[in-house]
Design a protein around this motif. Sequence first.
Motif, PDB file in Angstrom:
ATOM      1  N   PRO A   1      30.564  52.014  16.352  1.00 18.52           N
ATOM      2  CA  PRO A   1      29.303  52.662  16.776  1.00 18.52           C
ATOM      3  C   PRO A   1      29.493  54.057  17.335  1.00 18.52           C
ATOM      4  O   PRO A   1      28.655  54.940  17.106  1.00 18.52           O
ATOM      5  CB  PRO A   1      28.758  51.694  17.834  1.00 18.52           C
ATOM      6  CG  PRO A   1      29.367  50.383  17.501  1.00 18.52           C
ATOM      7  CD  PRO A   1      30.737  50.683  16.965  1.00 18.52           C
TER       8      PRO A   1
ATOM      9  N   LEU B   1      27.174  56.330  14.802  1.00 16.75           N
ATOM     10  CA  LEU B   1      25.944  56.709  15.500  1.00 16.75           C
ATOM     11  C   LEU B   1      25.994  58.157  15.977  1.00 16.75           C
ATOM     12  O   LEU B   1      24.967  58.838  16.002  1.00 16.75           O
ATOM     13  CB  LEU B   1      25.695  55.766  16.679  1.00 16.75           C
ATOM     14  CG  LEU B   1      25.379  54.306  16.314  1.00 16.75           C
ATOM     15  CD1 LEU B   1      25.063  53.505  17.560  1.00 16.75           C
ATOM     16  CD2 LEU B   1      24.226  54.234  15.323  1.00 16.75           C
TER      17      LEU B   1
ATOM     18  N   HIS C   1      23.310  61.075  15.001  1.00 15.54           N
ATOM     19  CA  HIS C   1      22.737  62.004  15.970  1.00 15.54           C
ATOM     20  C   HIS C   1      22.957  63.453  15.538  1.00 15.54           C
ATOM     21  O   HIS C   1      22.048  64.295  15.636  1.00 15.54           O
ATOM     22  CB  HIS C   1      23.358  61.767  17.351  1.00 15.54           C
ATOM     23  CG  HIS C   1      22.697  60.686  18.142  1.00 15.54           C
ATOM     24  ND1 HIS C   1      21.471  60.843  18.749  1.00 15.54           N
ATOM     25  CD2 HIS C   1      23.094  59.415  18.414  1.00 15.54           C
ATOM     26  CE1 HIS C   1      21.137  59.725  19.383  1.00 15.54           C
ATOM     27  NE2 HIS C   1      22.110  58.838  19.189  1.00 15.54           N
TER      28      HIS C   1
ATOM     29  N   GLY D   1      22.946  45.262  15.735  1.00 18.50           N
ATOM     30  CA  GLY D   1      22.452  46.390  16.520  1.00 18.50           C
ATOM     31  C   GLY D   1      22.849  47.728  15.942  1.00 18.50           C
ATOM     32  O   GLY D   1      22.121  48.721  16.087  1.00 18.50           O
ATOM     33  N   LEU D   2      24.004  47.794  15.247  1.00 17.12           N
ATOM     34  CA  LEU D   2      24.446  49.052  14.655  1.00 17.12           C
ATOM     35  C   LEU D   2      23.461  49.540  13.604  1.00 17.12           C
ATOM     36  O   LEU D   2      23.061  50.713  13.594  1.00 17.12           O
ATOM     37  CB  LEU D   2      25.835  48.862  14.041  1.00 17.12           C
ATOM     38  CG  LEU D   2      26.397  50.054  13.266  1.00 17.12           C
ATOM     39  CD1 LEU D   2      26.654  51.226  14.203  1.00 17.12           C
ATOM     40  CD2 LEU D   2      27.673  49.662  12.529  1.00 17.12           C
TER      41      LEU D   2
ATOM     42  N   ARG E   1      20.324  48.639  13.259  1.00 17.95           N
ATOM     43  CA  ARG E   1      19.020  48.922  13.850  1.00 17.95           C
ATOM     44  C   ARG E   1      18.986  50.322  14.453  1.00 17.95           C
ATOM     45  O   ARG E   1      17.992  51.039  14.335  1.00 17.95           O
ATOM     46  CB  ARG E   1      18.701  47.878  14.926  1.00 17.95           C
ATOM     47  CG  ARG E   1      18.570  46.466  14.379  1.00 17.95           C
ATOM     48  CD  ARG E   1      17.455  46.349  13.368  1.00 17.95           C
ATOM     49  NE  ARG E   1      16.152  46.589  13.958  1.00 17.95           N
ATOM     50  CZ  ARG E   1      15.026  46.709  13.274  1.00 17.95           C
ATOM     51  NH1 ARG E   1      15.066  46.644  11.949  1.00 17.95           N
ATOM     52  NH2 ARG E   1      13.882  46.917  13.885  1.00 17.95           N
ATOM     53  N   TRP E   2      20.085  50.736  15.092  1.00 23.77           N
ATOM     54  CA  TRP E   2      20.130  52.088  15.636  1.00 23.77           C
ATOM     55  C   TRP E   2      20.199  53.129  14.516  1.00 23.77           C
ATOM     56  O   TRP E   2      19.636  54.221  14.652  1.00 23.77           O
ATOM     57  CB  TRP E   2      21.332  52.236  16.570  1.00 23.77           C
ATOM     58  CG  TRP E   2      21.003  51.880  17.982  1.00 23.77           C
ATOM     59  CD1 TRP E   2      21.392  50.770  18.677  1.00 23.77           C
ATOM     60  CD2 TRP E   2      20.189  52.647  18.872  1.00 23.77           C
ATOM     61  NE1 TRP E   2      20.868  50.790  19.937  1.00 23.77           N
ATOM     62  CE2 TRP E   2      20.126  51.947  20.103  1.00 23.77           C
ATOM     63  CE3 TRP E   2      19.503  53.846  18.772  1.00 23.77           C
ATOM     64  CZ2 TRP E   2      19.417  52.401  21.198  1.00 23.77           C
ATOM     65  CZ3 TRP E   2      18.791  54.313  19.865  1.00 23.77           C
ATOM     66  CH2 TRP E   2      18.747  53.603  21.060  1.00 23.77           C
TER      67      TRP E   2
ATOM     68  N   ILE F   1      16.703  53.585  13.478  1.00 24.89           N
ATOM     69  CA  ILE F   1      15.924  54.329  14.466  1.00 24.89           C
ATOM     70  C   ILE F   1      16.182  55.825  14.340  1.00 24.89           C
ATOM     71  O   ILE F   1      15.266  56.653  14.464  1.00 24.89           O
ATOM     72  CB  ILE F   1      16.247  53.819  15.886  1.00 24.89           C
ATOM     73  CG1 ILE F   1      15.696  52.410  16.084  1.00 24.89           C
ATOM     74  CG2 ILE F   1      15.681  54.756  16.951  1.00 24.89           C
ATOM     75  CD1 ILE F   1      16.107  51.765  17.392  1.00 24.89           C
ATOM     76  N   LEU F   2      17.422  56.200  14.066  1.00 23.46           N
ATOM     77  CA  LEU F   2      17.780  57.610  13.951  1.00 23.46           C
ATOM     78  C   LEU F   2      17.446  58.204  12.593  1.00 23.46           C
ATOM     79  O   LEU F   2      17.641  59.401  12.386  1.00 23.46           O
ATOM     80  CB  LEU F   2      19.283  57.785  14.226  1.00 23.46           C
ATOM     81  CG  LEU F   2      19.733  57.434  15.649  1.00 23.46           C
ATOM     82  CD1 LEU F   2      21.236  57.507  15.765  1.00 23.46           C
ATOM     83  CD2 LEU F   2      19.071  58.357  16.668  1.00 23.46           C
TER      84      LEU F   2
END
Length: 391
Positions: free
Chosen positions: A241, A245, A249, A278-279, A281-282, A285-286
């Motif tokens: 992550p 992630l 970003h 969760g990885l 899902r983020w 989101i991004l």
Amino acid sequence: MAFRKRNVALSRNDPSLTAEPQSSPTSPSSAAATPQTIPGIRPSPVDGRPTTSTGTPSLDAILAGHAGLPLGNSILFGETGTTDYAGALLRFYAAEGVVQGHKVHVVGFGEGWGRELPGLSDKDESGRKRVNEADKEKMKIAWRYEGLGVFGSRDKGAATNRGSDSEAVFCHAFDLAKRLALPVATAINYIPVSRTGGSLFSAILQNIQRHLESTPPETIHRIVIPSLLSPASYPPISSQPQCVLQFFHGLRALLRRYSTRLTAVVTFPLTLYPRTTGLVRWMEILSDGVFELAPFPYDYRQALSTSAAATKEEERPQGMFAVHKLPVWNEKGGGGAVEGLGEDLAFVLSRRKFTVTKFSLPPVEGDTEAQEAAVHAASGSAMPNKKDLEF
């Protein structure tokens, strides 16, 4: 009583003349003030923001009513199974950018991927053969007047200008059976992925940012990332992550910084990284737009091919197309109600094109009326049913 003699030319310093603006509509100063149109870019019908095409008209139609992908936004395609239907969408997206003269950045793949881009089709979306501009002029002008432009230089120039004026195309029609001839060697920037080290994603972002800073402000850039985090192209550390992630970003920051020049499309294997983690899902989101491709099992595709609903080879869906998130869907409601967006969608990949269509189950074997209606709908026939003729 004041009067003026007739047939007398007025001087330029005559005070009776009304003040007129210095520049006329056809003056060079006003022409220079008019912004030049960028190929492949047009305003959104919703809010006027600049949008570009994904290379797939049916996908452009469901992007929140903007009729294209708004600049400064990204799309994430997740696909289950071992197929690569999302790769066809990426190739259409990259081919559209090459044809429009945009700068295309391909992450993780070399020149072999670029040589597989689909070529331009000689037919439009309706299936009719495309007619070039020279043939259109010949159809407009009678055959006895066709050679008049040869004798006079003025007429010849006018005929040349008429033939050269062509309407700008927002989304081209491509053919997967053909291959696109790349115009120059620098049309696609291939960015390798380092198999060692944890700074591989930062190197990718720095490469793209250097090209953004070194190109003119009117140059449009497209980022293509096929099969993100696939073990065949990415090292195991990339799935951590703190690595992936951070990359999302940084990619989002680039898209917001160059909001009128940059778009990005990413494909992702959901079989290796499910949406329940969760990885993922983020990552969603991004991302600005999130879609999922779920191919049908082989047995179900065979059932669809033998049903009455599938009368054409190109109309047999290969899987479901789910819309999880749309770009620029703001607090005002985004693009409003998109036709067919609330219904089940499926994708069809033929030998020549990728299409997102509405999905419906085939009729039951004993229901003859539903089977006849499905055959009429598939064949495009406008024949009324027997029930419609009854008064």
